[in-house]
Design an enzyme around this catalytic site. Structure first.
Site, PDB file in Angstrom:
ATOM      1  N   SER A   1      13.628   6.638  -7.051  1.00  5.86           N
ATOM      2  CA  SER A   1      12.806   5.513  -6.591  1.00  5.86           C
ATOM      3  C   SER A   1      11.312   5.814  -6.640  1.00  5.86           C
ATOM      4  O   SER A   1      10.527   5.017  -7.162  1.00  5.86           O
ATOM      5  CB  SER A   1      13.209   5.116  -5.174  1.00  5.86           C
TER       6      SER A   1
ATOM      7  N   ARG B   1      25.673   7.951  -3.771  1.00  2.79           N
ATOM      8  CA  ARG B   1      25.541   7.411  -2.423  1.00  2.79           C
ATOM      9  C   ARG B   1      26.542   6.311  -2.094  1.00  2.79           C
ATOM     10  O   ARG B   1      27.005   6.202  -0.958  1.00  2.79           O
ATOM     11  CB  ARG B   1      24.117   6.896  -2.207  1.00  2.79           C
TER      12      ARG B   1
ATOM     13  N   GLU C   1      20.507  16.821  -5.703  1.00  3.89           N
ATOM     14  CA  GLU C   1      21.016  15.767  -4.840  1.00  3.89           C
ATOM     15  C   GLU C   1      22.194  15.068  -5.509  1.00  3.89           C
ATOM     16  O   GLU C   1      22.505  15.329  -6.681  1.00  3.89           O
ATOM     17  CB  GLU C   1      19.902  14.763  -4.498  1.00  3.89           C
TER      18      GLU C   1
ATOM     19  N   SER D   1       0.807  -1.223   0.000  1.00  2.00           N
ATOM     20  CA  SER D   1       0.000   0.000   0.000  1.00  2.00           C
ATOM     21  C   SER D   1       0.840   1.272   0.000  1.00  2.00           C
ATOM     22  O   SER D   1       0.447   2.291   0.563  1.00  2.00           O
ATOM     23  CB  SER D   1      -0.919   0.005   1.224  1.00  2.00           C
ATOM     24  N   GLY D   2       2.014   1.219  -0.628  1.00  2.00           N
ATOM     25  CA  GLY D   2       2.833   2.412  -0.762  1.00  2.00           C
ATOM     26  C   GLY D   2       2.503   3.158  -2.040  1.00  2.00           C
ATOM     27  O   GLY D   2       1.440   2.976  -2.641  1.00  2.00           O
ATOM     28  N   ALA D   3       3.434   3.999  -2.472  1.00  2.00           N
ATOM     29  CA  ALA D   3       3.200   4.824  -3.663  1.00  2.00           C
ATOM     30  C   ALA D   3       2.901   3.979  -4.889  1.00  2.00           C
ATOM     31  O   ALA D   3       2.008   4.309  -5.677  1.00  2.00           O
ATOM     32  CB  ALA D   3       4.417   5.711  -3.925  1.00  2.00           C
ATOM     33  N   ALA D   4       3.621   2.873  -5.072  1.00  4.40           N
ATOM     34  CA  ALA D   4       3.419   2.033  -6.252  1.00  4.40           C
ATOM     35  C   ALA D   4       2.049   1.363  -6.227  1.00  4.40           C
ATOM     36  O   ALA D   4       1.280   1.435  -7.190  1.00  4.40           O
ATOM     37  CB  ALA D   4       4.534   0.986  -6.347  1.00  4.40           C
TER      38      ALA D   4
ATOM     39  N   HIS E   1      19.331   1.072   3.101  1.00  4.75           N
ATOM     40  CA  HIS E   1      18.279   2.011   2.706  1.00  4.75           C
ATOM     41  C   HIS E   1      17.405   1.517   1.559  1.00  4.75           C
ATOM     42  O   HIS E   1      16.197   1.754   1.554  1.00  4.75           O
ATOM     43  CB  HIS E   1      18.918   3.332   2.307  1.00  4.75           C
TER      44      HIS E   1
ATOM     45  N   ARG F   1      21.446   3.001  -7.036  1.00  2.00           N
ATOM     46  CA  ARG F   1      20.312   3.882  -7.342  1.00  2.00           C
ATOM     47  C   ARG F   1      20.687   5.343  -7.141  1.00  2.00           C
ATOM     48  O   ARG F   1      21.215   5.723  -6.100  1.00  2.00           O
ATOM     49  CB  ARG F   1      19.117   3.543  -6.444  1.00  2.00           C
TER      50      ARG F   1
ATOM     51  N   HIS G   1      22.301   4.209   2.740  1.00  5.46           N
ATOM     52  CA  HIS G   1      22.213   5.668   2.742  1.00  5.46           C
ATOM     53  C   HIS G   1      23.322   6.201   3.640  1.00  5.46           C
ATOM     54  O   HIS G   1      23.517   5.705   4.757  1.00  5.46           O
ATOM     55  CB  HIS G   1      20.849   6.137   3.244  1.00  5.46           C
TER      56      HIS G   1
END
Length: 543
Positions: free
Chosen positions: A383, A282, A114, A12-15, A343, A378, A236
């Protein structure tokens, strides 16, 4: 009890929520959340979403930056596919009500920079972008009559049946544990989507919430799907170091806005490792911090933005400022103690551009999947972009096929007749702790052949114990997660052993140089779903 839907979304996340919204006008969708809706990784994403939104930027520049950060392993067609759809993804989120930070003086959205990016292209909502995105998506999902949201439901395993249109197996649902009634139920659907996030809880120190236990990756592997590049676990560089601060990430946007990394004596050090300094990718920054901590025997290093005006810090980083103040750290006046932490899972279930896996009617999107976008490392803020782009791509593919998919055959109920309630749950907590500790020690930021061999031995013993426990006792949420985490740990270790080079996030002291040719590490299960199933096997499955 059995549940029936057109599409079952596990996660139930963004995707997962984005895909549900793209489909819900035409089909009935169920979305399973293993905890509360705000407990997943999306909610805690601070930095933002990378997208080509400025006239000074270009798709080619964003593609080039991503390829450079990915250590030669990004699939250029996947990178371009994603970046070309970045603006439309942001436009869609704005239409869903996401309140991105504005630059009032320029009469446009504020864009930050970033690590690894050559332009300011990170659109954000202050320093709580994930919260802003997920809040808007949850509100939309809850208002839609064709979407059923079910919280505290955790999937155990996928249900497969013979596919009437091929000599393969198709996914027709999942067995799901309901925390509320303490029972396992069958959920059946024409199409199933894995959007369960990554597996960074396999490590002792992580920025991820407790639910990041690799459930989708483990379920897909057990069902016969390939996984790829599981050795590339992004650490991270900057997690808050404090005994009472659990998994709090210090967003990379601080470094994008001029924060300095410093040794305990106040000296900056990143220029010794990379000419880009604090804005190096990173993997480089995390290894540099790890190196300096080990060299000095330091418990942590420091991230300092106190040279910036207080008003600027309060406006751009209210979440970080408030959280640090809870622990007595005033970031407007003093540096933040930081350490690297696991991360992001750059590998995952192998999918195509539509998010389709090796198993008929099974899709994987977001951090669960391997699209080829991230390569060996990444790049920051790609992401959430991947989540939105591939959610739409998978939804379009499902919508185009679902009318022709036959209803699933009835499946047998979950059998609990030969198990009992456990009176030794301490075994679960001990195994969980042991797993995460040896993964941190042996399969962490810097690896060696000997460490990986030790990890191999330990994971075999641990899986034997977990398997015996799983076979004899009723399932619970923590046991389900432990079983999945142990399997994902095995896949990470196996992949790391296969890669006899150093590339991106995989750094080996035994093989410090990159190989002449960059290749993906693809693991194939013995029950590989993309191969034809013999008729005798199909009959056995039916019986």
């Amino acid at each position: 009890m059995q549940y029936q839907y057109d599409v079952l979304v596990i996660g139930s996340g963004a995707a997962g929520l984005s895909l549900a919204l793209h489909l819900a006008d035409s089909v009935k969708v169920a979305v399973l959340s293993k905890g509360q809706l705000h407990e997943g990784s999306t909610w805690f994403a601070q930095g933002g979403i990378a997208a080509v939104l400025d006239d000074q930027d270009s798709i080619d520049a964003h593609v080039a930056d991503t390829l450079a950060a990915g250590g030669g392993l990004c699939h250029e067609e996947s990178v371009r596919f994603t970046v070309e759809r970045s603006k439309s993804a942001i436009d869609w989120l704005i239409n869903q009500g996401v309140d991105f930070t504005k630059d009032e003086a320029a009469n446009s959205y504020h864009l930050t920079k970033e690590g690894g990016h050559s332009h300011r292209r990170i659109i954000h909502s202050a320093d709580a972008t994930g919260k802003a995105v997920l809040s808007s998506l949850i509100a939309r999902v809850k208002a839609h009559k064709n979407i059923t949201l079910l919280e505290r439901f955790i999937a155990l395993d996928l249900i497969t049946q013979p596919d009437p249109n091929s000599r393969k197996l198709r996914c027709t649902g999942a067995y799901v544990y309901n925390h509320a009634d303490d029972h396992v139920h069958a959920f059946q659907a024409k199409s199933v989507v894995l959007a369960t996030g990554g597996a960074s809880k396999v490590y002792l120190y992580t920025s991820n919430p407790d639910g990041a236990s690799g459930d989708g990756i483990a379920m897909a592997w057990r069902a016969g799907c390939r996984v790829a590049n599981m050795e590339f676990n992004q650490f991270h560089p900057t997690c808050l170091f404090h005994p009472k601060a659990k998994s709090f990430l210090i967003t990379e946007a601080l470094r994008g806005e001029g924060a300095h990394l410093k040794l305990p004596n106040g000296e900056r050090f990143m220029q010794r490792f990379d000419e880009r300094g604090e804005l190096a990718p990173r993997d480089i920054v995390a290894r540099a911090i790890d190196h300096e901590m080990k060299r000095l025997g330091a418990d942590c290093l420091y991230l300092d933005i106190s040279h910036k005006p207080s008003d600027f810090i309060a406006e751009h980083f209210p979440t970080v400022k408030a959280r640090c103040l809870e622990f007595g750290i005033d970031i407007t006046k003093e540096p933040i103690p930081v350490v690297p932490a696991a991360h992001y899972t750059c590998g995952g279930v192998v999918v195509n551009a539509q998010g389709h896996t090796d198993l008929v009617n099974l899709y994987a999107i977001g951090e669960t999947s391997f699209t080829g976008l991230h390569g060996a490392n990444r790049m920051a803020s790609n992401s959430l972009l991947e989540c939105i782009v591939y959610a739409r791509s998978a939804a379009l593919d499902i919508a185009s096929k679902i009318a022709a998919i036959p209803e699933p055959l009835p499946c047998p109920p979950w059998d609990e007749s030969r198990v009992t309630d456990s009176d030794e749950d301490v075994v679960i907590s001990h195994n969980w702790d042991e797993l995460r500790r040896f993964m941190w020690d042996y399969v962490g930021i810097v690896r060696t052949r000997k460490r990986l061999e030790r990890a191999t031995h330990r994971i075999k013993l641990l899986q034997k114990e977990i398997g015996e426990y799983y076979s004899n006792y009723r399932v619970r949420g923590d046991l389900i997660e432990l079983r999945n985490l142990a399997l994902v740990a095995e896949l990470i270790i196996r992949s790391a052993i296969e890669r006899k080079e150093s590339r991106g996030l995989h750094y080996s002291l035994d093989y410090p140089a990159p190989a002449p040719v960059a290749r993906d590490t693809i693991l194939v299960p013995t029950n590989y779903a993309a191969q034809d199933v013999f008729v005798t096997d199909m009959l056995a499955i039916k019986s």
